[in-house]
Design a protein around this motif. Structure first.
Motif, PDB file in Angstrom:
ATOM      1  N   ASP A  47       0.808  -1.225   0.000  1.00 33.16           N
ATOM      2  CA  ASP A  47       0.000   0.000   0.000  1.00 33.16           C
ATOM      3  C   ASP A  47       0.841   1.275   0.000  1.00 33.16           C
ATOM      4  OD1 ASP A  47      -2.325  -1.476   0.016  1.00 33.16           O
ATOM      5  OD2 ASP A  47      -2.469  -1.517   2.200  1.00 33.16           O
ATOM      6  N   MET A  48       2.153   1.142   0.104  1.00 32.66           N
ATOM      7  CA  MET A  48       3.018   2.319   0.134  1.00 32.66           C
ATOM      8  C   MET A  48       3.288   2.811  -1.279  1.00 32.66           C
ATOM      9  SD  MET A  48       5.880   1.351   3.028  1.00 32.66           S
ATOM     10  CE  MET A  48       6.582   3.009   2.895  1.00 32.66           C
ATOM     11  N   LEU A  49       3.408   4.133  -1.432  1.00 33.59           N
ATOM     12  CA  LEU A  49       3.838   4.691  -2.702  1.00 33.59           C
ATOM     13  C   LEU A  49       5.318   4.345  -2.897  1.00 33.59           C
ATOM     14  CD1 LEU A  49       2.200   8.239  -2.613  1.00 33.59           C
ATOM     15  CD2 LEU A  49       1.351   6.190  -3.746  1.00 33.59           C
ATOM     16  N   VAL A  50       5.676   3.970  -4.105  1.00 34.78           N
ATOM     17  CA  VAL A  50       7.061   3.574  -4.347  1.00 34.78           C
ATOM     18  C   VAL A  50       8.037   4.702  -4.017  1.00 34.78           C
ATOM     19  CG1 VAL A  50       6.562   1.788  -6.063  1.00 34.78           C
ATOM     20  CG2 VAL A  50       6.788   4.161  -6.802  1.00 34.78           C
ATOM     21  N   ASP A  51       7.592   5.951  -4.150  1.00 37.30           N
ATOM     22  CA  ASP A  51       8.471   7.089  -3.875  1.00 37.30           C
ATOM     23  C   ASP A  51       8.687   7.296  -2.379  1.00 37.30           C
ATOM     24  OD1 ASP A  51      10.130   9.106  -4.845  1.00 37.30           O
ATOM     25  OD2 ASP A  51       8.592  10.647  -4.619  1.00 37.30           O
ATOM     26  N   ASP A  52       7.852   6.648  -1.554  1.00 38.05           N
ATOM     27  CA  ASP A  52       7.955   6.815  -0.104  1.00 38.05           C
ATOM     28  C   ASP A  52       8.752   5.691   0.561  1.00 38.05           C
ATOM     29  OD1 ASP A  52       6.437   9.100  -0.297  1.00 38.05           O
ATOM     30  OD2 ASP A  52       4.551   8.122   0.214  1.00 38.05           O
ATOM     31  N   ILE A  53       9.070   4.633  -0.184  1.00 40.20           N
ATOM     32  CA  ILE A  53       9.738   3.472   0.406  1.00 40.20           C
ATOM     33  C   ILE A  53      11.194   3.810   0.723  1.00 40.20           C
ATOM     34  CG2 ILE A  53      10.517   1.108  -0.037  1.00 40.20           C
ATOM     35  CD1 ILE A  53       7.999   0.719  -1.728  1.00 40.20           C
ATOM     36  N   THR A  54      11.600   3.493   1.940  1.00 35.28           N
ATOM     37  CA  THR A  54      12.959   3.778   2.400  1.00 35.28           C
ATOM     38  C   THR A  54      13.698   2.471   2.694  1.00 35.28           C
ATOM     39  OG1 THR A  54      12.361   3.819   4.748  1.00 35.28           O
ATOM     40  CG2 THR A  54      12.089   5.875   3.498  1.00 35.28           C
ATOM     41  N   THR A  55      14.967   2.597   2.983  1.00 33.46           N
ATOM     42  CA  THR A  55      15.769   1.432   3.348  1.00 33.46           C
ATOM     43  C   THR A  55      15.197   0.728   4.562  1.00 33.46           C
ATOM     44  OG1 THR A  55      17.786   2.412   2.410  1.00 33.46           O
ATOM     45  CG2 THR A  55      18.074   0.672   4.048  1.00 33.46           C
ATOM     46  N   GLN A  56      14.719   1.490   5.524  1.00 34.02           N
ATOM     47  CA  GLN A  56      14.145   0.883   6.723  1.00 34.02           C
ATOM     48  C   GLN A  56      12.903   0.059   6.402  1.00 34.02           C
ATOM     49  OE1 GLN A  56      15.670   0.862   9.682  1.00 34.02           O
ATOM     50  NE2 GLN A  56      17.309   1.948   8.593  1.00 34.02           N
ATOM     51  N   ASP A  57      12.125   0.507   5.435  1.00 33.25           N
ATOM     52  CA  ASP A  57      10.945  -0.256   5.024  1.00 33.25           C
ATOM     53  C   ASP A  57      11.358  -1.590   4.403  1.00 33.25           C
ATOM     54  OD1 ASP A  57       9.070   1.788   5.750  1.00 33.25           O
ATOM     55  OD2 ASP A  57       9.614   2.866   3.918  1.00 33.25           O
ATOM     56  N   VAL A  58      12.406  -1.556   3.579  1.00 40.40           N
ATOM     57  CA  VAL A  58      12.895  -2.785   2.957  1.00 40.40           C
ATOM     58  C   VAL A  58      13.442  -3.729   4.022  1.00 40.40           C
ATOM     59  CG1 VAL A  58      14.535  -3.765   1.306  1.00 40.40           C
ATOM     60  CG2 VAL A  58      13.391  -1.604   0.787  1.00 40.40           C
ATOM     61  N   LEU A  59      14.101  -3.182   5.027  1.00 36.45           N
ATOM     62  CA  LEU A  59      14.630  -4.008   6.113  1.00 36.45           C
ATOM     63  C   LEU A  59      13.520  -4.726   6.868  1.00 36.45           C
ATOM     64  CD1 LEU A  59      17.451  -1.776   7.644  1.00 36.45           C
ATOM     65  CD2 LEU A  59      17.737  -4.041   6.612  1.00 36.45           C
ATOM     66  N   LEU A  60      12.369  -4.069   7.023  1.00 39.48           N
ATOM     67  CA  LEU A  60      11.240  -4.716   7.700  1.00 39.48           C
ATOM     68  C   LEU A  60      10.786  -5.968   6.965  1.00 39.48           C
ATOM     69  CD1 LEU A  60       9.040  -1.639   8.753  1.00 39.48           C
ATOM     70  CD2 LEU A  60      10.361  -3.150  10.244  1.00 39.48           C
ATOM     71  N   VAL A  61      10.979  -5.970   5.652  1.00 39.81           N
ATOM     72  CA  VAL A  61      10.624  -7.141   4.850  1.00 39.81           C
ATOM     73  C   VAL A  61      11.688  -8.230   4.966  1.00 39.81           C
ATOM     74  CG1 VAL A  61      10.200  -7.979   2.503  1.00 39.81           C
ATOM     75  CG2 VAL A  61       9.307  -5.756   3.207  1.00 39.81           C
TER      76      VAL A  61
END
Length: 406
Positions: free
Chosen positions: A125-139
């Motif tokens: 549900d996140m906009l691709v422009d809002d995704i950060t490294t921390q978001d990727v780490l959560l995955v």
């Protein structure tokens, strides 16, 4: 008709013959007189029209063309809306572009299921422009050490999706899923924590007996598996083979690039054993495949795997341990037969590059491959002849009559 209302120089109420009314600001921009619309009445009140008119005059005083300014704002809004793409939608759009590059339906499903199962629930549900490294780490963190290979592939695939999104104007800045100079500093190296698991293989000491047992089976799947081990192929190379690929005069099987893992055409030397096997396979009237099922479809990967499971089960009934991998103790699988060949080649001192070419593996650096133009076909032929003779050396490995599966 214009009725000037005062409060701001040039502000007027335009009255149309139809009775409609709208606000107009008459101004001079450079050397040209312009009428700039400010909205309809009564949706825009007199007070609001005066505020808009003052903003426009302020821009003119600063040397800014208000009409061009408005166009730029509108363009920026459109661009922002285009960038407003969610990760879930980006994955689906990227999949359509990526799918033709993947070799088969199973590979496609494996490729995209990692994104759907792990990344989309967190980032969808996140906009691709809002995704950060921390978001990727959560995955990645929850599976990085437990499922290292899957997590490493997932990271690469997230990076590709976000790279596609950036190339299409949906995001800016660095890619938060890139490894070097980013996640590499935050996660342990996959090479240090990855548990290497090999496909269970038949032991070299057992493979002659296993091969003799295979040859006693008279169905089509057994012949496909027999060609697989004779030529050291992958399952897909055998299952989807068509008659046009085989040149019996030159004794060469040419597997097209799209069916190879390396995406490079692969020539396989055919031994006398392989040629005899292929010539005994009846042609299916309604199918191009060499190993066509009764309905004309190609064999499934599980057809070959199922045969090996059946062979193992038969051995267990006979009171033996079955066909087990000597390292893992697990029942052997079709892909593991390539490891059996590799172990045999090493034990018989065949050069590494010959054996790796036989398995259609990439060898050496990019530079070395650029200068190594030959596929060493005849040297590989000699090796396969020896391998085939070794497989047939078991006393019970006699030729059996072929019978098509019904």
């Amino acid at each position: 008709m214009l009725r000037f209302v005062g409060g701001v120089t040039g502000l007027a109420l335009q009255i149309l013959p139809s009775g409609g009314r709208s606000w107009i600001l008459r101004v001079k921009i450079g050397e040209k007189r312009r009428d700039i619309g400010l909205g309809g009445y009564p949706d825009v009140s007199l007070a609001e029209a005066r505020d808009k008119a003052r903003e426009i005059r302020s821009l003119i005083e600063q040397g800014i063309d208000p009409i061009q300014h408005r166009k730029r704002q509108r363009s920026a809004l459109v661009a922002e809306q285009k960038r407003g793409l969610t990760f879930a939608v980006a994955v689906e759009r990227f999949m359509k572009r990526k799918a033709p590059e993947l070799s088969n339906d199973k590979h496609k499903e494996q490729w995209f299921s990692t994104l759907r199962n792990y990344a989309v629930p967190e980032l969808g549900d996140m906009l691709v422009d809002d995704i950060t490294t921390q978001d990727v780490l959560l995955v990645l963190k929850p599976i990085w050490e437990e499922k290292t290979e899957t997590a490493s592939r997932l990271r690469s695939r997230i990076e590709m999706v976000l790279s596609w999104a950036q190339a299409n104007g949906h995001r800016t800045g660095d890619n938060p899923a890139k490894w070097g100079g980013n996640l590499k500093e935050l996660l342990p190296s996959p090479a240090k924590i990855k548990k290497v698991t090999h496909r269970p293989a038949v032991a070299v000491a057992d493979v002659q007996a296993w091969f003799a047992s295979l040859r006693k089976r008279r169905d089509l799947t057994a012949r496909a598996l027999e060609l697989l081990i004779l030529c050291c192929c992958r399952s897909i190379e055998v299952r989807l083979s068509v008659w046009e690929e085989f040149d019996f005069d030159r004794r060469i099987w040419t597997v097209p690039a799209q069916r190879m893992k390396t995406r490079v055409e692969h020539r396989i030397p055919l031994t006398n054993y392989a040629v005899s096997l292929l010539k005994a396979v009846p042609h299916h009237a309604n199918s191009p495949y060499v190993f066509a099922a009764p309905q004309g479809r190609a064999l499934h990967d599980d057809d070959l795997s199922g045969l090996m499971r059946s062979m193992h089960a038969s051995e267990l009934k006979r009171g033996t341990d079955g066909w087990l991998d000597p390292r893992s103790g697990l029942p052997a699988v079709p892909h593991g037969l390539r490891s059996t060949f590799r172990d045999w080649a090493a034990e018989n001192n065949y050069p590494r590059e010959i054996s790796e070419m036989a398995l259609a593996h990439k060898t050496g650096s990019d530079v070395e491959r650029a200068y190594q133009r030959s596929d060493l076909l005849e040297r590989r032929r000699q090796q396969l002849v020896s391998w085939n003779e070794f497989l047939h050396a078991h006393p019970s490995s006699s030729v059996v009559e072929f019978r098509r599966r019904t």
